[in-house]
Design an enzyme around this catalytic site. Structure first.
Site, mmCIF file in Angstrom:
data_model
loop_
_atom_site.group_PDB
_atom_site.id
_atom_site.type_symbol
_atom_site.label_atom_id
_atom_site.label_comp_id
_atom_site.label_asym_id
_atom_site.label_seq_id
_atom_site.Cartn_x
_atom_site.Cartn_y
_atom_site.Cartn_z
ATOM 1 C CG ASN A 183 -0.234 -0.054 2.525
ATOM 2 O OD1 ASN A 183 0.987 0.083 2.571
ATOM 3 N ND2 ASN A 183 -0.961 -0.225 3.603
ATOM 4 C CE LYS A 184 3.743 2.034 4.170
ATOM 5 N NZ LYS A 184 4.448 0.985 4.833
#
Ligand SMILES: *Cc1c(COP(=O)(O)O)cnc(C)c1O
Length: 383
Positions: A183-184
């Site tokens: 999710n970065k």
């Protein structure tokens, strides 16, 4: 649950698929040319001297502490408003943490004045975290650290490609640590990178990521070395060619994707300005010399609004939300270990925080759905 608007989403296409296929067909899976290229390119983009591809950002933070010689009896100042890895990495070494307050509702990064307050003769370093991809107050922090003889580690998990006064986040301190978790801003599944400008630290990190060995697989493969020695207790914290290939491809998209994240953030701020929501970093984002990565879109609910009611309302509208973060010092493990810690400001801010969806492939109608959800909630008399 199938969200109408998820909290985060990948920007993956045929490019990533091709990059992985190329590695598989090349039949060389670890410590090869792909990892070298990713490290070199990542260093170049961030203006760093040394870069090390690692298994994730938690191992990067651990190696950062070890390379700086932090261990039992030492203390490291960390923000409580961060992901637990920031603090765990210190405890792995046998050192202890001191939890610092955030600045306030308009800036959730560490309050530099806390460094002065918490430093004592055992303090060796401070870890700062660029919350949401917005820069900590690095001039002040590095100035204070120098005065107090502390090393500075940047948890730049949210901040690849972000800058402050032309200098990349992750290159202001002694060591910068990046995460490539799914999710970065730059995603490879699991993955991390450590940057440093110091040759002494680079040598330590190089050895520690591979068992403290004096020569590596790649060198042996190339015929440069046939034997090795183990000169200290190291780890296997390496990345591999598949993750590096994904990273290199994602790095090519980073600048445009960060810019898109900031466009969307500006849109949110404009369209939500008549709600009673408070927006951390809206002012910081407009400051001269601040180029954020726009990793998160955090909002603070007005005092007295029940957070669960807001999140339930958004969920009913198909919008996924999250919380960044439950303060580290309030987790059971940490409460037991540090029962005396109280950070009233951080605790109050964290209780009001909700993170709204933000990702570069977000479409205008996705943003509409989030804005409508928020607007309706307050129309229903929740203010
Ligand atoms: C994601 C994250 C980490 C840990 O990264 P991993 O790559 O999952 O180990 C550390 N600090 C912060 C602030 C993060 O958001």
């Amino acid at each position: 649950m199938n969200w109408r608007v998820p909290l985060a989403d990948l920007d993956y296409s045929e490019e990533e698929e091709q990059a992985v296929l190329d590695v598989l067909r090349g039949r060389w899976l670890t410590m090869g040319s792909m990892t070298r290229s990713f490290e070199e390119r990542f260093a170049e983009v961030h203006g760093a001297r040394f870069a090390f591809g690692l298994s994730n950002a938690t191992t990067a933070l651990h190696l950062a502490c070890l390379a700086l010689g932090i261990g039992p009896g030492d203390e490291v100042i960390v923000p409580s408003l961060s992901f637990v890895a920031t603090s765990n990495a210190v405890l792995y070494t046998g050192a202890s943490v001191r939890f610092a307050e955030a600045l306030g509702p308009h800036d959730l990064t560490i309050d530099p004045a806390e460094i002065q307050r918490l430093a004592n003769p055992n303090t060796r370093a401070v870890i700062v975290m660029h919350y949401g991809g917005y820069p900590c107050h690095m001039e002040e922090i590095t100035g204070l650290a120098q005065q107090l003889g502390l090393a500075v580690i940047e948890d730049a998990a949210h901040a690849p490609g972000a800058r402050l006064h032309g200098r990349s986040l992750g290159t202001w301190g002694d060591i910068g640590c990046f995460s490539f978790f799914s999710n970065k801003n730059l995603s490879t599944g699991e993955g991390g990178m450590l940057l440093t400008g110091r040759e002494d630290l680079a040598q330590k990190v190089q050895a520690l990521r591979s068992h403290g060995m004096t020569s590596l697989t790649w060198d042996r493969h190339q015929g440069h070395a046939y034997s090795y020695d183990v000169v200290e207790l190291g780890y296997n914290y390496r990345t591999d060619e598949i993750h590096s290939a994904l990273g290199l491809t994602q790095l090519g998209k980073l600048a445009a994707n960060n810019a898109r994240r900031m466009e969307l953030s500006l849109d949110y701020w404009k369209r939500l300005k008549d709600t009673p929501l408070v927006f951390p970093f809206q002012e910081r984002a407009q400051e001269e010399g601040v180029l954020p990565a726009g990793h998160l879109f955090p909002v603070l609910l007005p005092e007295g609004v029940e957070r669960q009611a807001f999140m339930d309302h958004m969920r009913a509208a198909g919008v996924q939300t999250s919380i960044h973060y439950p303060p580290i010092h309030q987790f059971s493990y940490y409460r037991e270990r540090y029962p005396q810690v109280s950070l009233p400001l951080t605790e109050a801010l964290a209780r009001r925080e909700v993170t709204l969806p933000l990702y570069p492939t977000m479409r205008p109608e996705d943003l509409d759905a989030v804005v409508d959800g928020c607007t309706q909630f307050f129309k229903l008399g929740h203010a």
